[in-house]
Design a protein around this motif. Structure first.
Motif, PDB file in Angstrom:
ATOM      1  N   MET A   1      32.658  40.871  35.854  1.00 24.34           N
ATOM      2  CA  MET A   1      33.954  40.433  36.391  1.00 24.34           C
ATOM      3  C   MET A   1      34.493  41.529  37.292  1.00 24.34           C
ATOM      4  O   MET A   1      34.564  42.690  36.887  1.00 24.34           O
ATOM      5  CB  MET A   1      34.928  40.136  35.241  1.00 24.34           C
ATOM      6  N   GLN A   2      34.841  41.178  38.507  1.00 22.44           N
ATOM      7  CA  GLN A   2      35.316  42.160  39.467  1.00 22.44           C
ATOM      8  C   GLN A   2      36.844  42.147  39.527  1.00 22.44           C
ATOM      9  O   GLN A   2      37.455  41.084  39.660  1.00 22.44           O
ATOM     10  CB  GLN A   2      34.730  41.856  40.853  1.00 22.44           C
ATOM     11  N   TYR A   3      37.422  43.336  39.441  1.00 24.61           N
ATOM     12  CA  TYR A   3      38.876  43.455  39.472  1.00 24.61           C
ATOM     13  C   TYR A   3      39.342  43.735  40.907  1.00 24.61           C
ATOM     14  O   TYR A   3      38.656  44.380  41.692  1.00 24.61           O
ATOM     15  CB  TYR A   3      39.337  44.563  38.534  1.00 24.61           C
ATOM     16  N   ARG A   4      40.526  43.234  41.230  1.00 23.17           N
ATOM     17  CA  ARG A   4      41.063  43.342  42.582  1.00 23.17           C
ATOM     18  C   ARG A   4      41.693  44.724  42.788  1.00 23.17           C
ATOM     19  O   ARG A   4      42.653  45.085  42.110  1.00 23.17           O
ATOM     20  CB  ARG A   4      42.107  42.252  42.822  1.00 23.17           C
ATOM     21  N   SER A   5      41.150  45.460  43.697  1.00 27.21           N
ATOM     22  CA  SER A   5      41.622  46.811  43.964  1.00 27.21           C
ATOM     23  C   SER A   5      43.106  46.804  44.333  1.00 27.21           C
ATOM     24  O   SER A   5      43.544  46.036  45.199  1.00 27.21           O
ATOM     25  CB  SER A   5      40.809  47.436  45.100  1.00 27.21           C
TER      26      SER A   5
END
Length: 287
Positions: A1-5
């Motif tokens: 799961m990629q988190y929004r910078s």
């Protein structure tokens, strides 16, 4: 799961103490795994096990333990901040998708906590308590129970699925479906209890499909591997798989959550449609 910078986190959605004492039945999903195993082995009602005062130190109200979680960057320095990201994303979606949504909290605790559904310990796993409308999570569950004892692959998407399932119960509570289902004391593949759990799985899939669509969401992308890990977690908490691991046999008439195949199916219905209106698990032939 990629988190929004750079995405902000709202720690006010995280609880800092237990709810009031009560007797309302708690809802699990990913939840109440060891309680469910004990119940299956000894013929107990899992709800009867909530309210005990076994090992652990009760969590009490105090300073918000997540107040330092300001942005997704903080997840890299304190992994517990991921719980804030899951909670924020799930609640932001439902606030837009359901006009009657009421924001609540995720209460992360260690050892033992007093809730509106009784005293819960680590053995209960994650659960939703309708009496105080809070999602409860014992901190060690994902590593020690989900991955350790139940054999799931784990990962952030698997964890998020479990918490999204509990928030699915919150939606069913707000719509009145939960109260209606809990008034029917039945078990088995087509029981109201199983249909309620499958609806929560479907709602979790709906959120997962929409998690990255909000440009302010802390979740930037959900990958194919994320979906596979969520499905794997759903299968790991199927009644048939838990029964086989605990007793070596499967008894469908005692199911309260649904088989691995049923749980996988309804998570997929939610994810593939992205539409909560597709989560009518109470239709005659739904399971």
């Amino acid at each position: 799961m990629q988190y929004r910078s750079g995405a902000n986190l709202d720690s006010s959605q995280m609880g800092s103490g237990g709810g009031r004492r009560g007797t309302t039945v708690a809802l699990g999903g990913g939840a109440a795994i060891l309680v469910a195993i004990v119940a299956m082995l000894f013929g107990l009602n899992p709800s009867d096990l909530l309210g005990g005062t076994t090992a652990g130190t009760p969590t009490t109200a105090g300073t918000n333990q997540f107040e330092h979680c300001k942005t997704v960057t903080d997840i890299s320095t304190d992994r517990d901040c991921r719980f804030v990201a899951y909670t924020n994303s799930i609640q932001a979606f439902w606030a837009k998708a359901y006009s009657g949504y009421q924001q609540t909290q995720t209460q992360v605790f260690d050892g033992q906590i007093a809730t509106g559904c009784g005293t819960a310990t680590a053995e209960v796993g994650p659960f939703y308590c309708p009496a105080d409308k809070i999602v409860y999570l014992e901190r060690t569950f994902f590593d020690e129970m989900l991955k350790g004892q139940l054999g799931a692959k784990g990962g952030d998407a698997a964890e998020a699925y479990v918490i999204a399932h509990e928030y699915g119960h919150h939606i069913s509570d707000l719509t009145g479906t939960l109260t209606q289902a809990q008034s029917i004391k039945d078990t088995g593949p087509k029981s109201a209890q199983v249909r309620l759990e499958l609806q929560a799985d479907c709602y979790a899939g709906v959120w997962l499909a929409n998690a990255s669509k909000d440009p302010t969401s802390p979740i930037e992308a959900v990958t194919a591997d994320d979906v596979n890990r969520a499905v794997d977690a759903a299968k790991a908490v199927g009644d048939d798989r838990i029964q086989m691991r605990s007793s070596g046999q499967v008894s469908p008439e005692s199911w309260t959550h649904g088989s691995s195949a049923m749980r996988r199916k309804w998570l997929a219905v939610g994810f593939n449609s992205g539409d909560p209106n597709k989560c009518d698990t109470f239709a005659a032939t739904a399971p």
